[in-house]
Design a protein around this motif. Structure first.
Motif, PDB file in Angstrom:
ATOM      1  N   UNK A 180      15.943 -45.897  37.406  1.00 13.71           N
ATOM      2  CA  UNK A 180      16.324 -44.533  37.781  1.00 13.71           C
ATOM      3  C   UNK A 180      15.396 -44.010  38.871  1.00 13.71           C
ATOM      4  N   UNK A 181      14.129 -44.293  38.721  1.00 16.50           N
ATOM      5  CA  UNK A 181      13.149 -43.819  39.699  1.00 16.50           C
ATOM      6  C   UNK A 181      13.438 -44.402  41.078  1.00 16.50           C
ATOM      7  N   UNK A 182      13.776 -45.682  41.130  1.00 20.58           N
ATOM      8  CA  UNK A 182      14.086 -46.315  42.403  1.00 20.58           C
ATOM      9  C   UNK A 182      15.367 -45.751  43.011  1.00 20.58           C
ATOM     10  N   UNK A 183      16.358 -45.545  42.166  1.00 23.97           N
ATOM     11  CA  UNK A 183      17.633 -45.022  42.646  1.00 23.97           C
ATOM     12  C   UNK A 183      17.525 -43.562  43.089  1.00 23.97           C
ATOM     13  N   UNK A 186      15.660 -41.336  47.199  1.00 18.50           N
ATOM     14  CA  UNK A 186      16.298 -40.575  48.279  1.00 18.50           C
ATOM     15  C   UNK A 186      16.763 -39.215  47.770  1.00 18.50           C
ATOM     16  N   UNK A 187      17.282 -39.186  46.559  1.00 16.87           N
ATOM     17  CA  UNK A 187      17.750 -37.929  45.979  1.00 16.87           C
ATOM     18  C   UNK A 187      16.590 -36.956  45.790  1.00 16.87           C
ATOM     19  N   UNK A 188      15.441 -37.484  45.422  1.00 17.26           N
ATOM     20  CA  UNK A 188      14.271 -36.627  45.222  1.00 17.26           C
ATOM     21  C   UNK A 188      13.878 -35.933  46.528  1.00 17.26           C
ATOM     22  N   UNK A 189      13.924 -36.670  47.639  1.00 15.55           N
ATOM     23  CA  UNK A 189      13.565 -36.091  48.938  1.00 15.55           C
ATOM     24  C   UNK A 189      14.502 -34.941  49.287  1.00 15.55           C
ATOM     25  N   UNK A 330      18.662 -27.274  40.176  1.00 16.06           N
ATOM     26  CA  UNK A 330      18.082 -28.370  40.971  1.00 16.06           C
ATOM     27  C   UNK A 330      16.563 -28.421  40.797  1.00 16.06           C
ATOM     28  N   UNK A 331      15.951 -27.287  40.435  1.00 12.48           N
ATOM     29  CA  UNK A 331      14.518 -27.324  40.119  1.00 12.48           C
ATOM     30  C   UNK A 331      14.281 -28.179  38.869  1.00 12.48           C
ATOM     31  N   UNK A 332      15.174 -27.993  37.852  1.00 11.29           N
ATOM     32  CA  UNK A 332      15.066 -28.791  36.623  1.00 11.29           C
ATOM     33  C   UNK A 332      15.314 -30.269  36.906  1.00 11.29           C
ATOM     34  N   UNK A 333      16.295 -30.537  37.789  1.00  6.70           N
ATOM     35  CA  UNK A 333      16.611 -31.922  38.138  1.00  6.70           C
ATOM     36  C   UNK A 333      15.423 -32.579  38.842  1.00  6.70           C
ATOM     37  N   UNK A 334      14.804 -31.844  39.751  1.00 13.34           N
ATOM     38  CA  UNK A 334      13.650 -32.368  40.472  1.00 13.34           C
ATOM     39  C   UNK A 334      12.481 -32.601  39.514  1.00 13.34           C
ATOM     40  N   UNK A 335      12.329 -31.678  38.548  1.00 11.85           N
ATOM     41  CA  UNK A 335      11.257 -31.820  37.564  1.00 11.85           C
ATOM     42  C   UNK A 335      11.470 -33.073  36.709  1.00 11.85           C
TER      43      UNK A 335
END
Length: 557
Positions: A180-183, A186-189, A330-335
């Motif tokens: 999940x972290x690898x996938x 890009x989404x995190x950025x 999206x703040x929760x998703x980023x967290x």
């Protein structure tokens, strides 16, 4: 202990009812008569898989009932009590019905249960050793199961299974989180950019509705103020024709007229009150005009804020009133994505701890296995000598694997080694033992395991295949000794084994009106002599064969 078995419309059995006793019981019969039919039916009753082939041709269903005495079977009694299936006496009735469409129903003491529950209970009642058991003996996993069964260290085995299961679960989660972290890199950025933008804008819950209302008010304030001034002029400030002055004039007129007709006095009062209300309203309007906030910069600020909200909503393809909720989402998703690093670190620690727990449990199991393997080596070697393998030597070779390559069975791999002749090195069973030797070794192991594992009823289904002569006599003696403490049922074709039994059943097959029927009946003393003589001499039973049969039976009395 098995005390009764009833079979209806099972395979080639029309109807069969038998009673069983303690000690050793032999089942014999002609080749093809179906000597194992009772064992097959009992297996079905104990939860084995059922299909339509179990139903006798022409019948709607097959039915098997098995009755057990549980007087000394604490584990079986505990199972029944746990599932609320116990009765007042110490007997247990198992019943299995198989319909011609292959569907089956299972019952314990009259209550419907699953086949799995039957099978679980059967572990405390019967242990069946089939004629192909020696083939399983060549498999490493089965060898390990036999060793564990003899050792009886069930708690150690369960601890290893549980710790391995926990370790495997943690490793699986680590792999999932890592992927999940690898996938999500890009989404995190993207989320970081979006959150930063919305953080800077800092919209609050309900702010859009408030801004929208204020903008509407401010954008119409000039026209509101002009209208208020116009209406104030009309209501009060017009010099001669204001609403208030006209009401006052009318009130005076009707007051004078009421001197002539008192009914008009009420009209004068109402008009006078109306004038007062108009004057009060005029003061409110004047106050509103004097304090009106017409700061153009505020309208500018509100318009800018409102435009910003609308632009961000369009950018994220949502409604303006959903922007604050979207921001939090999206703040929760980023967290959550950011927390993956912390979770991976925690999992690494948990996996290390779980590996150590597994290692400790597996090592304890390994030590116990080595201890009991040494005992089993001696017992099986001695039993091989009793089964006409005087120079036979048996050894359980245990090797320890690395913890990382281990499994739910532990860190041990096992190999059954044997030497059957002097000077012959120890080698794996399949490389050394012949078919007959393998059968004898298998039987020796099964009997030794059975003596240690306290199953009340042991069934041996033609496990003496490939054995004859003095070896057969040794097998019979071995099974009879086992029958002293355990109910032993043995399907056999050997007179030496059959004569060792305390009681004996004879199986026959008849053809009547193009239908085949299998029957099984208990033999009395004379019947046993005749049947043993048949096994010795074939269909031509002589007096000498009968005398030999009598001598075989009496040798065990």
């Amino acid at each position: 202990m098995l005390i009764g078995l009833e079979i209806k419309n099972f395979a080639i059995v029309n109807s069969l009812s038998t009673e069983w006793h303690s000690g050793m019981t032999a089942i014999t019969g002609e080749t093809g008569a179906g000597k194992s039919i009772a064992i097959d039916a009992l297996s079905l009753c104990l939860g084995e898989r059922a299909d339509a082939s179990a139903v006798r041709p022409g019948a709607n269903q097959a039915e098997v009932c098995a009755r057990f005495d549980l007087s000394s079977l604490a584990l079986a009694q505990a199972f029944l009590s746990k599932h609320l299936l116990n009765t007042e006496d110490n007997e247990c009735l198992l019943r299995r019905v198989v319909c011609s469409n292959g569907r089956s129903k299972s019952y314990i003491n009259g209550s419907a249960v699953t086949a799995a529950q039957l099978k679980e209970l059967s572990q405390h009642l019967v242990s069946i050793h089939g004629q192909h058991a020696h083939q399983h003996l060549l498999k490493s996993e089965h060898q390990l199961q036999l060793l564990d069964a003899y050792a009886g260290h069930n708690k150690l085995v369960e601890n290893v299974k549980d710790s391995y299961k926990h370790l495997a679960k943690l490793k699986k989660e680590y792999t999932t989180v890592e992927q999940q972290q690898q996938q999500q890199a890009a989404q995190k950025q993207l989320l970081e950019y979006q959150v930063a933008e919305l953080d800077e804008f800092a919209i609050q819950n309900g702010e859009f509705e408030k801004i929208e209302a204020e903008h509407y008010k401010l954008s119409n304030s000039q026209s509101i103020l002009q209208s208020c001034q116009n209406e104030l002029q009309t209501l009060f400030e017009h010099e001669h024709q204001s609403t208030c002055s006209m009401l006052q004039h009318s009130a005076q007129q009707f007051s004078q007229l009421s001197q002539f007709d008192e009914r008009l006095a009420n009209v004068a009062t109402m008009l006078d009150q109306a004038a007062v209300e108009v004057e009060e309203a005029s003061r409110e309007i004047r106050s509103f005009i004097e304090h009106a906030d017409l700061d153009p910069s505020r309208l500018n600020d509100v318009e800018t804020r409102l435009t910003g909200i609308m632009d961000l909503a369009r950018k994220h393809h949502i409604k303006p009133n959903e922007l604050a909720q979207f921001h939090q989402g999206i703040k929760n998703e980023l967290l959550a994505i950011s927390n993956n690093n912390e979770r991976l670190t925690q999992l690494e620690h948990d996996i290390s701890t779980a590996q150590e727990t597994y290692k400790v449990s597996a090592q304890k199991l390994s030590i116990s296995r080595k201890k009991y393997a040494a005992k089993l080596n001696k017992l099986i070697s001695q039993s091989m000598a009793n089964l006409s393998m005087e120079n036979g030597c048996f050894e359980i070779a245990l090797s320890t694997e690395h913890t990382n390559t281990a499994n739910s069975l532990g860190i041990d791999s096992v190999a059954f080694l044997v030497s059957t002749n002097p000077g012959q090195p120890m080698q794996a069973l399949h490389k050394v033992a012949s078919g007959g030797e393998l059968s004898r070794i298998s039987l020796a192991i099964q009997v030794i395991i059975a003596q240690k594992v306290t199953t009340p009823t042991l069934i041996f289904d033609e496990v003496d295949v490939g054995i004859s002569g003095p070896t057969a006599a040794s097998v019979g003696k071995l099974l009879r000794q086992l029958g002293v403490s355990t109910q032993v049922i043995c399907v056999t074709h050997l007179p030496q084994v059959a004569s060792s039994a305390h009681q004996q059943f004879f199986v026959t097959k008849e053809v009547n009106q193009d239908q085949t029927f299998t029957q099984m009946r208990a033999l009395n003393q004379d019947g046993r002599v005749n049947e043993i003589a048949r096994l010795l001499a074939g269909d031509n039973i002589t007096q000498l064969a009968k005398a030999n049969a009598q001598e075989l039976i009496m040798s065990h009395a």
